[in-house]
Design a protein around this motif. Structure first.
Motif, short mmCIF file in Angstrom:
data_model
loop_
_atom_site.label_atom_id
_atom_site.label_comp_id
_atom_site.label_asym_id
_atom_site.label_seq_id
_atom_site.Cartn_x
_atom_site.Cartn_y
_atom_site.Cartn_z
N PHE A 164 0.85 -1.19 0.00
CA PHE A 164 0.00 0.00 0.00
C PHE A 164 0.88 1.24 0.00
CE2 PHE A 164 -2.34 -3.47 1.93
CZ PHE A 164 -3.52 -3.45 1.20
N PRO A 165 1.44 1.61 -1.18
CA PRO A 165 2.40 2.72 -1.23
C PRO A 165 1.82 4.08 -0.90
CG PRO A 165 1.82 2.02 -3.44
CD PRO A 165 1.20 1.03 -2.49
N VAL A 166 0.53 4.26 -1.10
CA VAL A 166 -0.12 5.54 -0.78
C VAL A 166 -1.03 5.36 0.44
CG1 VAL A 166 -1.63 7.37 -1.63
CG2 VAL A 166 0.03 6.30 -3.18
N ALA A 167 -1.92 4.40 0.39
CA ALA A 167 -2.87 4.18 1.49
C ALA A 167 -2.17 3.81 2.79
CB ALA A 167 -3.87 3.10 1.11
N GLY A 168 -1.01 3.18 2.71
CA GLY A 168 -0.27 2.80 3.91
C GLY A 168 0.13 3.98 4.76
N LEU A 169 0.30 5.12 4.12
CA LEU A 169 0.65 6.34 4.86
C LEU A 169 -0.48 6.75 5.82
CD1 LEU A 169 3.03 8.26 5.00
CD2 LEU A 169 1.96 9.65 3.24
N ALA A 170 -1.72 6.44 5.44
CA ALA A 170 -2.87 6.76 6.29
C ALA A 170 -2.89 5.91 7.56
CB ALA A 170 -4.17 6.56 5.51
N VAL A 171 -2.17 4.82 7.57
CA VAL A 171 -2.03 3.99 8.78
C VAL A 171 -0.75 4.36 9.52
CG1 VAL A 171 -1.78 1.63 9.63
CG2 VAL A 171 -3.34 2.12 7.72
N ALA A 172 0.33 4.57 8.77
CA ALA A 172 1.63 4.83 9.38
C ALA A 172 1.65 6.15 10.16
CB ALA A 172 2.73 4.84 8.32
N VAL A 173 1.10 7.21 9.61
CA VAL A 173 1.17 8.52 10.28
C VAL A 173 0.42 8.50 11.62
CG1 VAL A 173 0.46 10.95 10.12
CG2 VAL A 173 1.65 9.86 8.21
N PRO A 174 -0.82 8.02 11.68
CA PRO A 174 -1.47 7.94 13.00
C PRO A 174 -0.75 7.02 13.98
CG PRO A 174 -3.11 7.70 11.27
CD PRO A 174 -1.76 7.65 10.61
N ALA A 175 -0.21 5.90 13.49
CA ALA A 175 0.51 4.98 14.38
C ALA A 175 1.75 5.66 14.97
CB ALA A 175 0.91 3.72 13.62
N VAL A 176 2.48 6.38 14.16
CA VAL A 176 3.67 7.09 14.65
C VAL A 176 3.26 8.21 15.61
CG1 VAL A 176 5.58 8.59 13.94
CG2 VAL A 176 5.10 6.48 12.66
N PHE A 219 5.97 -0.67 18.73
CA PHE A 219 5.97 -1.81 17.83
C PHE A 219 5.06 -1.55 16.63
CE2 PHE A 219 3.54 -5.46 16.37
CZ PHE A 219 4.53 -6.31 15.91
N LEU A 220 3.84 -1.10 16.91
CA LEU A 220 2.86 -0.85 15.84
C LEU A 220 3.33 0.28 14.91
CD1 LEU A 220 -0.48 -1.24 17.82
CD2 LEU A 220 0.48 -2.81 16.10
N ALA A 221 3.93 1.31 15.47
CA ALA A 221 4.45 2.41 14.64
C ALA A 221 5.59 1.93 13.76
CB ALA A 221 4.90 3.56 15.54
N ALA A 222 6.50 1.14 14.32
CA ALA A 222 7.62 0.61 13.53
C ALA A 222 7.10 -0.32 12.44
CB ALA A 222 8.61 -0.12 14.44
N PHE A 223 6.14 -1.16 12.79
CA PHE A 223 5.56 -2.07 11.81
C PHE A 223 4.87 -1.31 10.68
CE2 PHE A 223 2.08 -4.48 10.01
CZ PHE A 223 2.69 -5.68 9.69
N ALA A 224 3.97 -0.41 11.02
CA ALA A 224 3.21 0.33 10.00
C ALA A 224 4.12 1.22 9.15
CB ALA A 224 2.12 1.17 10.67
N GLY A 225 5.05 1.88 9.81
CA GLY A 225 5.97 2.76 9.08
C GLY A 225 6.86 1.99 8.13
N THR A 226 7.39 0.87 8.58
CA THR A 226 8.27 0.08 7.72
C THR A 226 7.50 -0.61 6.61
OG1 THR A 226 9.78 -0.25 9.58
CG2 THR A 226 10.04 -1.73 7.70
N ALA A 227 6.30 -1.09 6.89
CA ALA A 227 5.47 -1.69 5.83
C ALA A 227 5.15 -0.65 4.75
CB ALA A 227 4.19 -2.27 6.43
N TRP A 228 4.84 0.57 5.17
CA TRP A 228 4.59 1.63 4.19
C TRP A 228 5.86 1.95 3.40
CZ3 TRP A 228 6.76 6.62 4.26
CH2 TRP A 228 6.37 7.40 3.18
N LEU A 229 6.99 2.09 4.10
CA LEU A 229 8.26 2.35 3.39
C LEU A 229 8.58 1.24 2.40
CD1 LEU A 229 10.56 3.69 6.25
CD2 LEU A 229 9.89 4.92 4.17
N HIS A 230 8.32 0.01 2.77
CA HIS A 230 8.54 -1.13 1.88
C HIS A 230 7.73 -0.93 0.60
CE1 HIS A 230 8.66 -5.76 1.26
NE2 HIS A 230 8.20 -5.19 0.15
#
Length: 184
Positions: A53-65, A78-89
């Protein structure tokens, strides 16, 4: 890019936080490792579409961080690192080649699927293909901060990951010839 490069990207991002907050180092590292790996679990489905999710993943990563920054705990970090890294991937897959077995032939104009716009993002070939020499060099460079911050079994995981990265890079172009036809 190689899955290990994605993992090392996440570890490089969380390493400064783990250095400042060592009590959360394991949560951050495990979140980054899993976040770097999980998107590629879609290899058995529609690779780079099902779990990327190269675009939509940001909508999860930003709130998690944001939540982790306001309420730091093992689970929020843990959740912020997971969501942020999954989005970066997912986002960084567009800087490489396509998802085909031989991306150096440039047969595909698809790098990763953008669910928001409903279209494929084009490969940019900055990293020519997963396992290219520049991918291996990037993996080693991104793994370096983790080796200075994490110790014990986490450092061992990084060392093994670097070895796997270098071995894969050495064999990558030969793997296509060794791959059964039904996997292509």
């Amino acid at each position: 890019m190689m899955a290990t490069t994605h993992v090392f990207t996440g570890l490089a991002v969380v390493a400064p936080i783990a250095y400042v907050l060592p009590e959360f180092a394991v949560a951050l590292a495990v979140g980054a490792i899993l976040g770097g790996l999980v998107p590629d679990f879609d290899l058995v489905f529609a690779h780079r579409r099902t779990l990327h999710f190269p675009v939509a993943g940001l909508a999860v990563a930003v709130p998690a961080v944001t939540v982790a920054a306001v309420f730091p705990s093992a689970i929020t970090l843990f959740l912020a690192a997971f969501a942020g890294t999954a989005w970066l991937h997912a986002a960084s897959d567009s800087i490489g080649g396509g998802p085909e077995m031989d991306p150096w032939n440039h047969r595909s104009d698809r790098a990763v699927y953008d669910h928001v716009r409903g279209r494929w993002l084009r490969p940019r070939h900055w990293i020519r293909y997963d396992g290219a020499p520049e991918d291996a060099a990037l993996a080693v460079a991104l793994a370096t901060p983790a080796l200075f911050v994490f110790d014990g079994w986490l450092a061992a995981v990084v060392v093994v990951g670097v070895a796997v990265s270098l071995g894969y890079a050495l064999l990558r172009r030969r793997l296509v010839a060794w791959t059964p036809d039904w996997l292509e």
